[in-house]
Scaffold this motif. Structure first.
Motif, short mmCIF file in Angstrom:
data_model
loop_
_atom_site.label_atom_id
_atom_site.label_comp_id
_atom_site.label_asym_id
_atom_site.label_seq_id
_atom_site.Cartn_x
_atom_site.Cartn_y
_atom_site.Cartn_z
N LEU A 17 132.28 89.34 87.53
CA LEU A 17 132.30 88.04 87.28
C LEU A 17 133.95 87.45 87.88
N GLY A 18 134.65 88.10 87.38
CA GLY A 18 136.13 87.66 87.83
C GLY A 18 136.52 87.92 89.15
N MET A 46 132.21 96.48 80.22
CA MET A 46 133.13 95.40 80.80
C MET A 46 132.64 95.49 82.29
N THR A 47 131.80 95.89 82.84
CA THR A 47 131.66 96.07 84.23
C THR A 47 130.98 94.31 84.70
N GLU A 60 134.06 100.53 79.54
CA GLU A 60 133.43 100.11 78.48
C GLU A 60 134.74 100.41 77.13
N VAL A 61 134.36 99.46 76.33
CA VAL A 61 135.31 99.46 74.94
C VAL A 61 134.58 99.80 73.87
#
Length: 172
Positions: free
Chosen positions: A31-32, A25-26, A3-4
């Motif tokens: 997805l990446g 960001m998980t 997380e940011v």
């Protein structure tokens, strides 16, 4: 969990109490990896090279005699050496067996010259005879030369005893 957290700086003015923004960001990482996996499975890294070789139909073997004046025979030897002759089996001598190379399109020029001197250009035949110690690359190079010269009538045969004897003399 990735997380940011963004912390706001105060500028001296009184601001409302805001909660810090949290970005998880998980899902983006997941997805990446899904996109990377998708593109790896759907991409062709290299296409195989295929050479079309016309093979005879299955059934009894059809042997035909080829007129010497309408044919040329190539003997493919070790280390890419190529010999040719345009003579009858009984007239085959050490002098009639000539050596050429794939450099400067010598094989193509030899085929074209023999085709120009043929009685009937429509049935001109190229006979390829690989020796026991010849390389696969030499055979493929010869088939490429046949495609370049548009020689549609060709055959791959075994060397007879006389050809083997002369070939052995030439490579020693």
């Amino acid at each position: 969990m990735a997380e940011v957290q963004i912390k706001e700086q105060s500028t001296g003015k009184k601001t409302q109490n805001k909660k810090p923004i949290r970005v998880d960001m998980t899902p983006m990482v997941d997805l990446g990896f899904l996109l990377i996996t998708f593109f790896m499975f759907t991409t062709n890294f290299s296409k195989p090279n295929v050479m079309n070789v016309g093979l005879p139909a299955k059934g009894p073997i059809n042997t035909t005699e080829v007129d010497v004046k309408n044919s040329i025979s190539f003997i493919l030897g070790q280390e890419g050496r190529v010999f040719y002759y345009q003579a009858d089996k009984k007239d085959l001598t050490d002098k009639s067996l000539k050596e050429i190379s794939f450099d400067k399109a010598q094989v193509a020029k030899t085929i074209e010259a023999a085709k120009a001197n043929a009685k009937d250009k429509n049935i001109f035949t190229v006979i390829v005879k690989p020796a026991d110690d010849s390389q696969y690359k030499t055979v493929v190079d010869m088939l490429d030369e046949l495609a370049i010269t548009k020689s549609e009538r060709y055959g791959i045969a075994e060397m007879n005893d006389r050809e083997k004897e002369l070939y052995q003399k030439r490579i020693e």
